[in-house]
Design a protein around this motif. Sequence first.
Motif, PDB file in Angstrom:
ATOM      1  N   HIS A   1       0.821  -1.204   0.000  1.00  0.00           N
ATOM      2  CA  HIS A   1       0.000   0.000   0.000  1.00  0.00           C
ATOM      3  C   HIS A   1       0.865   1.267   0.000  1.00  0.00           C
ATOM      4  O   HIS A   1       1.943   1.292   0.596  1.00  0.00           O
ATOM      5  CB  HIS A   1      -0.902   0.011   1.231  1.00  0.00           C
ATOM      6  CG  HIS A   1      -1.679  -1.265   1.404  1.00  0.00           C
ATOM      7  ND1 HIS A   1      -1.072  -2.483   1.625  1.00  0.00           N
ATOM      8  CD2 HIS A   1      -3.003  -1.507   1.390  1.00  0.00           C
ATOM      9  CE1 HIS A   1      -1.997  -3.420   1.730  1.00  0.00           C
ATOM     10  NE2 HIS A   1      -3.178  -2.861   1.590  1.00  0.00           N
TER      11      HIS A   1
ATOM     12  N   PHE B   1      -2.201   5.486   2.258  1.00  0.00           N
ATOM     13  CA  PHE B   1      -3.148   4.453   2.656  1.00  0.00           C
ATOM     14  C   PHE B   1      -2.707   3.762   3.934  1.00  0.00           C
ATOM     15  O   PHE B   1      -3.497   3.538   4.838  1.00  0.00           O
ATOM     16  CB  PHE B   1      -3.304   3.437   1.525  1.00  0.00           C
ATOM     17  CG  PHE B   1      -4.527   2.571   1.665  1.00  0.00           C
ATOM     18  CD1 PHE B   1      -5.761   3.037   1.265  1.00  0.00           C
ATOM     19  CD2 PHE B   1      -4.438   1.303   2.196  1.00  0.00           C
ATOM     20  CE1 PHE B   1      -6.899   2.245   1.397  1.00  0.00           C
ATOM     21  CE2 PHE B   1      -5.564   0.502   2.334  1.00  0.00           C
ATOM     22  CZ  PHE B   1      -6.801   0.976   1.929  1.00  0.00           C
ATOM     23  N   ILE B   2      -1.445   3.438   4.007  1.00  0.00           N
ATOM     24  CA  ILE B   2      -0.977   2.694   5.169  1.00  0.00           C
ATOM     25  C   ILE B   2      -1.015   3.553   6.426  1.00  0.00           C
ATOM     26  O   ILE B   2      -1.129   3.050   7.542  1.00  0.00           O
ATOM     27  CB  ILE B   2       0.443   2.136   4.928  1.00  0.00           C
ATOM     28  CG1 ILE B   2       0.713   0.964   5.873  1.00  0.00           C
ATOM     29  CG2 ILE B   2       1.504   3.206   5.106  1.00  0.00           C
ATOM     30  CD1 ILE B   2       1.926   0.162   5.522  1.00  0.00           C
TER      31      ILE B   2
ATOM     32  N   TYR C   1      -3.741   2.883  -4.002  1.00  0.00           N
ATOM     33  CA  TYR C   1      -5.016   2.244  -3.715  1.00  0.00           C
ATOM     34  C   TYR C   1      -6.168   3.246  -3.727  1.00  0.00           C
ATOM     35  O   TYR C   1      -7.318   2.863  -3.820  1.00  0.00           O
ATOM     36  CB  TYR C   1      -4.957   1.568  -2.351  1.00  0.00           C
ATOM     37  CG  TYR C   1      -4.342   0.207  -2.415  1.00  0.00           C
ATOM     38  CD1 TYR C   1      -5.068  -0.916  -2.099  1.00  0.00           C
ATOM     39  CD2 TYR C   1      -3.023   0.041  -2.815  1.00  0.00           C
ATOM     40  CE1 TYR C   1      -4.508  -2.180  -2.152  1.00  0.00           C
ATOM     41  CE2 TYR C   1      -2.451  -1.213  -2.876  1.00  0.00           C
ATOM     42  CZ  TYR C   1      -3.195  -2.321  -2.536  1.00  0.00           C
ATOM     43  OH  TYR C   1      -2.623  -3.559  -2.604  1.00  0.00           O
ATOM     44  N   GLN C   2      -5.857   4.540  -3.613  1.00  0.00           N
ATOM     45  CA  GLN C   2      -6.913   5.529  -3.591  1.00  0.00           C
ATOM     46  C   GLN C   2      -7.057   6.239  -4.931  1.00  0.00           C
ATOM     47  O   GLN C   2      -7.713   7.263  -5.035  1.00  0.00           O
ATOM     48  CB  GLN C   2      -6.669   6.538  -2.468  1.00  0.00           C
ATOM     49  CG  GLN C   2      -6.662   5.862  -1.099  1.00  0.00           C
ATOM     50  CD  GLN C   2      -6.646   6.853   0.031  1.00  0.00           C
ATOM     51  OE1 GLN C   2      -7.036   8.000  -0.111  1.00  0.00           O
ATOM     52  NE2 GLN C   2      -6.202   6.402   1.196  1.00  0.00           N
TER      53      GLN C   2
ATOM     54  N   GLY D   1      -4.421  -7.774   3.146  1.00  0.00           N
ATOM     55  CA  GLY D   1      -3.797  -6.539   3.609  1.00  0.00           C
ATOM     56  C   GLY D   1      -4.464  -6.004   4.855  1.00  0.00           C
ATOM     57  O   GLY D   1      -4.369  -6.585   5.932  1.00  0.00           O
ATOM     58  N   ARG D   2      -5.186  -4.891   4.699  1.00  0.00           N
ATOM     59  CA  ARG D   2      -5.725  -4.207   5.868  1.00  0.00           C
ATOM     60  C   ARG D   2      -6.758  -5.027   6.631  1.00  0.00           C
ATOM     61  O   ARG D   2      -6.975  -4.781   7.827  1.00  0.00           O
ATOM     62  CB  ARG D   2      -6.320  -2.851   5.454  1.00  0.00           C
ATOM     63  CG  ARG D   2      -5.253  -1.827   5.070  1.00  0.00           C
ATOM     64  CD  ARG D   2      -5.851  -0.433   4.930  1.00  0.00           C
ATOM     65  NE  ARG D   2      -6.184   0.125   6.229  1.00  0.00           N
ATOM     66  CZ  ARG D   2      -5.386   0.942   6.921  1.00  0.00           C
ATOM     67  NH1 ARG D   2      -4.201   1.259   6.446  1.00  0.00           N
ATOM     68  NH2 ARG D   2      -5.769   1.409   8.083  1.00  0.00           N
TER      69      ARG D   2
END
Length: 341
Positions: free
Chosen positions: A29, A33-34, A102-103, A269-270
């Motif tokens: 990421h 994002f992270i 990712y955004q 991931g998240r």
Amino acid sequence: MRTTDLGKLRSLASCADSDGFFTVLAVDHPASFILGRKDPAVADDPDSRARAVMAKWQLTRALAPYASALLTDPDLGLAAALATGALPGRIGLIMCAEAEGYQSVADAHTVTELRSGWDARKIRLAGGDGLKLLWRYRDEVPEAAAHRDLVRRVADECAAVSLPLIVEPIWVPLEGEDLHDPAVRARRVRGVVEMAVLAQELGADLVKTEFPGWVDTDPEREVASAACAQIDAGLDVPWLLLSAGVTYDQFMVQTEIAAKAGSAGFIAGRAVWDAAAAEDVQVREAGIGVAAERLARLSALVHAHGRPWRIAGDADTALHGYPPGWYSDWHNIQEGSVSDD
């Protein structure tokens, strides 16, 4: 198509655990994002970049030993994993090829932008066991041919260095499509199935697929289960489920459904490490413990219900499939049935 490329076989085996399952930790990421920030300028801020590298280092060091492989990025995560020794040598290494965060706005018309100065050869030189390609696709758009050509081109580049290609097809709604509309939902389910099969046809050695449906009701789970079975029936290569930003509880349900249909694992991931990326040290340390437990539970689900990937060749295969001097013509070996999913 099942590969006979020994380099690819070795790398795929490196990314799976000893039982043949892929339980992959994703930390590829971007900084924004992270760190839980929506401002894309975070990536250009030195302090934010430093915090993101630190977060990826801590996540990799703490969680990679519980995974079969790590998916990371070259800018923030690769050195944090390798230059520090955070990634154990027994754990596989997959790296993303795309430049997009990712955004980024999801747009079926925009062909995936590859990261400048980064390609299959450099991933292999860095010790990589796989290249992951984000691939948004809708057959209805005029740019569809360009989307397919991109995957073919990257597949050729990966083949040239015996590097497995992991394609991540993403179904995105077109203008006017509303995912609250049952007809659009049904279209998405069909699209996820078709894209997974198409990814293999274009050269994927492993498919990282979205979950084809929803899990809020029993009828939705039945539809999703049938769609997962269609994915499995349409593929000769192993397929893994991506977490796609859903909650951990949702991903557990999705993972079980996909595993029972024949998936070989997941790339998460998240859904696993959301709390472990907090800036507060105490919250982060507690979150890492939770993330390790989540990985263990997800792995147990896959082992209980999934279908492992195996290299199916035997001594006869080695003797007759690779005749004397075969290595002088390494990349022209006829693709056959040396590996199995």
